[in-house]
Design an enzyme around this catalytic site. Structure first.
Site, PDB file in Angstrom:
ATOM      1  N   ASP A 517      16.096   4.699 -63.299  1.00  0.00           N
ATOM      2  CA  ASP A 517      14.960   4.013 -63.898  1.00  0.00           C
ATOM      3  C   ASP A 517      14.889   3.093 -63.828  1.00  0.00           C
ATOM      4  O   ASP A 517      16.096   2.234 -62.962  1.00  0.00           O
ATOM      5  CB  ASP A 517      15.106   4.237 -66.146  1.00  0.00           C
ATOM      6  CG  ASP A 517      14.065   3.092 -66.312  1.00  0.00           C
ATOM      7  OD1 ASP A 517      12.900   3.910 -65.694  1.00  0.00           O
ATOM      8  OD2 ASP A 517      14.633   2.837 -66.865  1.00  0.00           O
ATOM      9  N   THR A 519      12.662  -0.491 -64.905  1.00  0.00           N
ATOM     10  CA  THR A 519      12.772  -1.156 -65.534  1.00  0.00           C
ATOM     11  C   THR A 519      14.434  -1.490 -66.316  1.00  0.00           C
ATOM     12  O   THR A 519      14.734  -0.355 -67.276  1.00  0.00           O
ATOM     13  CB  THR A 519      12.087  -1.498 -66.776  1.00  0.00           C
ATOM     14  OG1 THR A 519      10.466  -1.516 -65.956  1.00  0.00           O
ATOM     15  CG2 THR A 519      11.920  -2.756 -67.676  1.00  0.00           C
ATOM     16  N   ASP A 717      17.542   3.344 -69.903  1.00  0.00           N
ATOM     17  CA  ASP A 717      18.103   1.957 -70.906  1.00  0.00           C
ATOM     18  C   ASP A 717      17.544   1.847 -71.648  1.00  0.00           C
ATOM     19  O   ASP A 717      17.556   1.820 -72.826  1.00  0.00           O
ATOM     20  CB  ASP A 717      18.474   1.139 -70.225  1.00  0.00           C
ATOM     21  CG  ASP A 717      16.693   0.273 -69.730  1.00  0.00           C
ATOM     22  OD1 ASP A 717      16.099   1.149 -68.886  1.00  0.00           O
ATOM     23  OD2 ASP A 717      16.950  -1.393 -70.159  1.00  0.00           O
TER      24      ASP A 717
END
Length: 829
Positions: A517, A519, A717
């Site tokens: 991922d 961000t 996250d």
């Protein structure tokens, strides 16, 4: 029209699917949804349909199902109906974590009939109940006040089935320890010079005491091992429980016979005083250690569904419904399609819907993973669980219950977790062959000694068969994996790498693709000011103070970043008045009697600010790099632009290169725009990337890679990463991310540093190598020890291996395995 019915006779997901298929075939039915846990069928139809027509359809190929309009709790025909659960008591649906029988489910907590593992309760959205702290018997479906003492009701916290099982095992563990310690001390007293215990009682009397103390361990605390061993033999699915049951059971039976009928035991197997050596300590210690393993396993199972539980926490328990202009508080399960709801500042949005009155900014990070909130105007779509800003608004419910996006994400996490092909533990695979061989060797030993052995030949045959079973007891084989894993996981924790179980370590060694991922994983996760481009005539220090003054009142992440930047540059505080946040555009305020505008180009145009071609050109150039631009104007005169960016984490590019060198492909997925995604991917070494990815898109991409035969690790996250983390072969969560991501993942990097991925990879290689070494020790030990115990040396050297020596050899094998596992403490990650 939509009607609700109740189905009796379903016992598993296969039944549920079959019932849905039969009901859909009824003429006039548009859609059918059947829920196994409460036996409910929701049927959407064009016109009313007689219940007899539904019953006729269900009896098309069987008479086991019965459809009613009233909820029943009794079984239909000759089949077991699911246990009906009361509201607030969980789903009542259990499944095997190893999926031995595919998607088959059970209605009661217990053991898997195939592998013996504890069943796990399925977690889904359920009705919240409210109770009184003074009168716990009060249980209401809606918030309010206790009818007895008038105290405000609180949410009822229920104890999960896994937690109840853990508590039961804890109780059994204490009983086992209390009984085992004195047995062990009595047995080991022979090693003390002038054995003091023998001055108190004779050896035979101490043996009777050991027998009595072992009974609670064998028949209560560890009874489940013998039950599971029996099931494994009956189902021919041999596993560690088979070995524990045969080994410990044989030692205990032999010891009981030795105490009750000592005259049957030959003198060769007695001490100088004529007493028979018993093995109650071996039995109780083996069973107690095995019970400890089950206790730790139960604790892990209680956390298995924490990812879903964390998602469920995002849904508020109550909502504010508007009826005839009046506001009332209702339970979340009371919301129906079309209801008008008020969402207050800071509250979570209760269901999916459309904004009907007002405007606001909503934090949708749980869906997109992006830190910047989204402007919402009349007619915009809202999602359950997302967080409202500081504006109150009205919305209309368009999706409720299991139809909301959050409920769908929960279902995706559920299904992704179940879709994994469980790894059969290496020790169990060996046991599948080892157990029949050991039993066969023991049986053959007893026959050969019974026919060709010296008198009493039958007793010699029995004793040597017992020696074979004792020396082949699964201590070393059973400790081979857990000891290495325990030490390895501890070492990983010291280095900031948290690993959930041995399966993760085994799979980690085989990964060939890493999906990351953007961000919060590759980037810092929040915007930072990169640069401010001023017009030539601008007084920078004065303007920084103006920016600091205006943006310190802003709740937007961009405003917070600008304010922080100005503060770090030494900006002075100034008085601000008439502050106003223009949703989706920026902020305006009065500073030193001058109007100040900070925001996007639309804000400038709305208030008549003329932007120079030079500033526009610089802004466009920065936006192509994936950066965010805010314009600054004072008294309707453009003063410059602020360039913001979610910065790439330090060392991210180097870590990606390191993984590539190990033969691992790296792909970036993000919910961000394509320009931003491409800009980040270019800075990280031109890695492949996919933008505008929603949770279901990430999940589908992982599934596509796995269908191609790739072993995929996913690092993320955010809440939006939870389904993909659960679906991937190895889910890796940043410790700086959300609780849901961490609970969905198999590995958590405490520092949120990508270097942890390489550490986890190296750790898995070292641990699995150590496990294989331990298994080699255990197998070689048995390959040498079993023939000796069977008496293969007796014809040549007259040597017999008594059960006492067999027990000693068994202990030595365990010590060698433990010693090898402890070497992992010295590895470098």
């Amino acid at each position: 029209m939509i009607e609700t019915y109740y189905i009796q006779g379903m016992s598993c997901n296969g039944c549920r699917s079959h019932v849905e298929k039969l009901l859909r075939e009824v003429s006039g039915v548009r859609e059918v949804t059947v829920e196994l846990e409460n036996g409910k069928a929701v049927i959407e139809m064009d016109d009313p349909i007689m219940i007899a027509d539904f019953q006729k359809a269900l009896q098309k190929d069987t008479d086991r199902y019965l459809i009613t309009q009233e909820k029943e709790t009794k079984a239909c025909c000759n089949t077991s109906a699911p246990e009906v659960k009361k509201k607030g008591e969980g789903t009542g649906v259990f499944y095997c974590p190893m999926y031995c029988e595919g998607d088959k489910t059970y209605t009661k907590m217990g053991d898997c009939p195939v592998c013996g593992m504890d069943l796990v309760e399925e977690v889904k959205t359920k009705v919240v109940l409210y109770t009184c702290t003074e009168h716990p018997e009060i249980k209401e479906e809606s918030p309010g006040y206790c009818p007895l003492c008038k105290k405000e009701l609180v949410v009822l916290e229920e104890v999960s089935s896994e937690e109840k099982n853990y508590q039961l095992l804890s109780k059994k563990m204490w009983i086992a320890v209390i009984c085992t310690l004195p047995v062990f001390c009595i047995a080991m007293s022979d090693m003390i010079p002038q054995n003091p215990l023998m001055k108190l009682l004779r050896g035979t009397q101490w043996n009777w005491i050991q027998l009595l103390l072992s009974i609670p361990v064998v028949f209560y605390a560890a009874r489940m091992f013998f039950e599971r061993a029996y099931k494994s033999l009956r189902n021919r699915h041999y596993n560690m429980f088979t070995l524990i049951g045969i080994g410990a059971g044989s030692a205990w039976v032999f010891s009981v016979l030795a105490v009750i009928f000592p005259q049957l035991i030959p003198m060769d197997f007695k001490t100088a005083t004529g007493e028979v050596h018993v093995y109650f300590e071996a039995t109780t210690v083996i069973l107690t250690l095995a019970l400890l393993g089950q206790l730790l396993e139960a604790k892990a199972h209680s956390k298995t569904n924490n990812a879903i539980k964390e998602l469920l926490k995002l849904v508020p328990n109550t909502a504010y419904r508007i009826i005839n202009g009046n506001e009332e508080i209702i339970g979340i399960d009371k919301i129906v399609l079309g209801d008008i709801l008020r969402v207050k500042p800071g509250d979570r949005i209760p269901v999916d819907g459309i904004l009907t009155d007002g405007s606001t900014i909503v934090d949708e990070a749980m869906i997109t993973g992006e830190a910047i909130p989204v402007q919402k105007e009349k007619g915009d779509v809202l999602h359950s669980g997302t967080v409202n800003g500081k504006q109150s608004f009205l919305m209309q419910a368009t999706r409720v219950g299991e139809e909301t996006l959050l409920a769908q994400i929960i279902e995706m996490v559920n299904n992704a977790g179940k879709s994994k092909a469980p790894i059969q533990k290496l020790a169990d695979r060996i046991s599948g062959y080892f157990v029949p061989v050991v039993v066969g060797v023991a049986f053959i030993t007893a026959i050969i000694w019974g026919i060709y052995g010296p008198e009493p030949s039958v007793v010699y045959g029995f004793i040597n068969a017992i020696a074979v079973l004792i020396i082949a007891c699964p201590c070393a084989l059973g400790l081979a994996t857990p000891m290495s894993v325990m030490v390895g996981v501890g070492k990983g924790a010291q280095s900031g790498v948290l690993v959930k179980n041995a399966e993760v370590l085994e799979k980690m060694t085989a990964i060939d693709t890493l999906v990351v991922d953007k961000t919060g994983t590759l980037t810092e996760g929040s915007p930072s000011v990169v640069q401010i481009v001023w017009e030539a005539s601008t007084k920078k220090e004065e303007l920084l103070s103006v920016l600091f003054a205006v943006n310190q009142h802003s709740e937007h992440p961009l405003g917070a970043a600008i304010s922080q930047y100005a503060k770090e540059k030494g900006a002075e505080k100034r008085a601000v008045r008439d502050f106003e946040a223009v949703i989706g555009k920026g902020v305006i305020a009065m500073v030193s009697n001058q109007s100040v505008y900070v925001g996007n180009l639309e804000l400038m145009e709305e208030y008549g600010v003329t932007v120079s071609d030079r500033i526009k050109e610089v802004a466009l150039k920065e936006q192509k790099k994936g950066r965010t631009v805010s314009y600054v104007a004072v008294a309707k005169k453009i003063e410059g632009i602020i360039i913001l960016e979610d910065l790439i984490k330090a060392g991210a590019k180097e870590e990606i290169e390191k993984l590539k060198q190990k033969g691992i492909s790296v792909v970036m997925l993000t919910g961000d725009h394509e320009k931003t995604a491409n800009a980040v991917a270019k800075k990280l070494g031109e890695i492949p990337c996919k933008a505008n990815m929603l949770p279901q898109d990430k999940l589908a991409y992982i599934d596509e890679l796995q269908k191609k035969g790739q072993i995929v690790a996913m690092a993320g996250d955010g809440i939006n990463d939870a389904p993909a983390l659960a679906k991937s072969d190895i889910g890796i969560a940043m410790g700086t991310g959300t609780d849901v991501a961490i609970e969905s993942a198999s590995v958590t990097l405490v520092k949120g540093d990508l270097s942890g991925i390489d550490k986890a990879y190296v750790l898995s290689k070292k641990v699995m190598k150590n496990v294989k070494q331990n298994l080699f020790f255990a197998i070689v030990y048995n390959a040498v020890g079993i023939p000796i115990a069977a008496g293969v040396l007796y014809p040549f050297f007259g040597v017999l291996l008594s059960p006492m020596i067999a027990a000693l050899a068994m202990s030595f094998s365990s010590v060698s395995v433990i010693g090898n596992a402890l070497r992992l403490q010295k590895i470098r990650l």
